[in-house]
Enzyme design. Structure first.
Site, PDB file in Angstrom:
ATOM      1  N   HIS A   1      12.107  -2.835-134.586  1.00 32.32           N
ATOM      2  CA  HIS A   1      12.102  -1.580-133.829  1.00 32.32           C
ATOM      3  C   HIS A   1      10.701  -0.986-133.891  1.00 32.32           C
ATOM      4  CE1 HIS A   1      12.590   2.931-133.747  1.00 32.32           C
ATOM      5  NE2 HIS A   1      13.178   2.603-132.620  1.00 32.32           N
TER       6      HIS A   1
ATOM      7  N   HIS B   1       4.258   5.177-129.457  1.00 33.94           N
ATOM      8  CA  HIS B   1       5.517   5.901-129.585  1.00 33.94           C
ATOM      9  C   HIS B   1       5.350   7.221-128.840  1.00 33.94           C
ATOM     10  CE1 HIS B   1       8.941   7.420-132.419  1.00 33.94           C
ATOM     11  NE2 HIS B   1       9.360   7.092-131.223  1.00 33.94           N
TER      12      HIS B   1
END
Length: 580
Positions: free
Chosen positions: A119, A165
């Site tokens: 992830h 992100h």
């Protein structure tokens, strides 16, 4: 070394004799049983491997290979193994607790396997302010991770693609660097396929640019299915050394540009580095990485648009099509099963869903892929219990590989199975079709199938992997072991604990523990070694997790790993495994 001195105050020293652990009497008796006149021939060793170690498929060539591996030792004798050489074999790399080769059926559809899944694979640390880099991707691939996640965003000029992100202060990395890292290292640890999941926040012109970059970088490595409407996914064997793209183009690209001033994401973007650092320190002190129990993961709010809106070149890259959740989970799980697809859910969504749709989720994962990802409030890159997903058939239980901790160790342990190739065949009961009563429910009470008996004889190697005062300034370490099972709820007991061996670098325990197992196919044996400290927290001294379904019977050498999961060069335990 035979003695070790530790400074006490200014003028005094304590001298400790460093003893080499004596081989257990039980092992001496085994040697006598399988040797002749104090010597073990190749045939004698083969008989030991088959009769005691239960290696029914062992051949004389295997025993001869062990002999050859010991020839460099001064204790090796041409006529056969004397006891010292036999004991070194038991501690050696030819006597590990699980197979080191691929041995599962690899010709079933991808949906029949658990995949080693990362992830935010590009992050070097926490989810708020760490750098993005290709290095964590390379490290993950070398560990055998088979699913890499990349978040794609426009750069500040809106003319190129960055990986970062979104909505945080994490520094971006160029997409090309990530793609080249995957190309160059995808098959360092395993020849089985790598899946790249794109979390796409791009307008059509940049999707087109990504399509060109991916095609140029991977060339013939890229797998393009002949049809978008696959009834089932191909097998790992048929996809060896192939790269697969999985994504779902979002509709919210323009919306996110208009809503940058809203929500927690904007708060993070406008926060100063100093404020973020203060936030990180607060989470570290409290031992929690949760912002607010009432806060919803931003990813859970996003509804994806149909892939028809993507540019054709980009759409044609997609080997695993992701479906949308906006119409409700029940509709997705009960939708047309003629097309194999991927669905993503957060860990919280899964925990809520299994209370109502547990049966349907297991059925869904018999043909389709289910990806579970950490909730967005896991700021410090911690993880969650992977068995919740595995027990319901979820193939892609996505983990933050940047951190440490028991759940990451369990994940690493599970994927030591099947030669560490990154693909573990699901147990047959997760693939069983039929009535609701026939479908596996991990929370349903079940009968004990077997008892795992674990005996810990002794350990060695710490003095070679750790400094003299790594554990105690005044004496050698006082080692003890915690061990237990991670698995379905019925198999997850309070952990057992060995006795403390005082002032010894080579501890001897000779203790046995028994674990009743209802679902051994999903069980993972956890082992952690500590140095006992009466005045403060016990010092970590090694750990490993082993898939119970892969454990070899008999006496085995068990290497230990550090907190990141890297194997120590010398530190290992000598153990025995039996099933009743």
């Amino acid at each position: 070394m035979s003695k070790q001195a530790f400074q006490i105050c200014f003028f005094f020293k304590r001298i400790f004799k460093l003893r080499v652990a004596e081989p257990p009497e039980e092992i001496k008796q085994l040697f006598d049983q399988f040797s002749e006149n104090g010597t073990m021939s190749v045939d004698n060793l083969l008989k030991f491997m088959i009769d005691y170690q239960k290696e029914e498929t062992a051949k004389k060539e295997d025993a001869q290979e062990i002999f050859n591996s010991l020839k460099h030792l001064n204790i090796f004798q041409r006529k056969g193994l004397h006891f010292d050489a036999f004991f070194r074999y038991l501690y050696g790399d030819h006597n590990l607790p699980i197979p080191n080769k691929v041995h599962h059926d690899m010709d079933s559809p991808l949906a029949h396997y658990f995949l080693y899944t990362g992830h935010n694979s590009y992050l070097t640390g926490n989810q708020l302010s760490s750098d993005s880099s290709s290095k964590p991707i390379i490290k993950a691939l070398r560990r055998g991770v088979r699913v890499i996640e990349l978040d794609l965003w426009p750069n500040s000029e809106k003319n190129d693609v960055e990986v970062c992100h979104g909505g945080t202060l994490t520094a971006p990395v160029d997409l090309n660097k990530c793609l080249h890292a995957i190309r160059d290292h995808a098959f360092d640890a395993s020849e089985y396929p790598v899946v790249i999941t794109f979390e796409d926040h791009l307008p059509p012109n940049l999707q087109d640019k990504v399509a060109k970059m991916v095609t140029k970088t991977f060339g013939t490595m890229l797998y393009r299915p002949e049809s978008e409407n696959l009834e089932e996914f191909p097998s790992p064997n048929s996809l060896k050394r192939k790269i697969l793209i999985s994504t779902k183009p979002p509709k919210e690209y323009l919306q996110t540009q208009d809503s940058k001033g809203k929500g927690n994401s904007q708060m993070l973007k406008t926060s100063s580095k100093k404020e973020v650092a203060q936030t990180e320190r607060l989470y570290s002190r409290t031992g929690s990485d949760t912002i607010d129990e009432g806060q919803v993961d931003e990813g859970e709010l996003i509804e994806e648009e149909d892939e028809e809106n993507a540019v054709p070149e980009y759409r044609n890259l997609i080997a695993i099509h992701a479906t949308k959740l906006k119409d409700g989970l029940a509709k997705v799980l009960g939708s047309d099963q003629s097309k194999a697809k991927r669905l993503s859910m957060s860990e919280q969504q899964l925990e809520n869903a299994i209370n109502i749709h547990g049966f349907e989720i297991v059925r869904f994962t018999q043909r389709n892929l289910l990806r579970i990802y950490p909730k967005g409030t896991r700021i410090l890159s911690t993880n969650y219990n992977p068995h919740v997903g595995w027990g319901h058939g979820a193939q892609m239980v996505a983990f933050n590989m940047q951190g440490t901790g028991k759940y990451l160790w369990i994940m690493q342990g599970m994927f030591r199975a099947n030669g560490g190739c990154g693909y573990v065949k699901k147990p047959e009961f997760l693939l069983k079709n039929g009535l609701q009563s026939d479908v596996f429910d991990p929370n349903e009470p079940s009968h004990v199938q077997t008892h795992l008996k674990v005996k810990i004889y002794q350990g060695e190697g710490w003095h070679l992997d750790f400094g003299r005062t790594a554990f105690d300034q005044c004496s050698p370490p006082d080692f003890f072991i915690k061990l237990g099972i991670a698995g379905v709820p019925a198999d997850t007991y309070k952990r057992e604990k060995s006795g403390v061996v005082v002032d010894q670098w080579a501890p001897v325990w000779n203790e046995e523990f028994t674990f009743p197992l209802t679902v051994p196919e999903l069980a993972v044996l956890r082992l952690e070694v500590f140095d006992y400290d009466q005045a403060k927290k016990n010092d970590f001294a090694g750990q490993t997790c082993l898939p119970v379904s892969e454990l070899k019977r008999g006496i085995r050498a068990v290497p230990l790993h550090d907190e990141k999961g890297d194997q120590y060069r010398h530190t290992r335990l000598l153990m025995r495994f039996q099933f009743d």
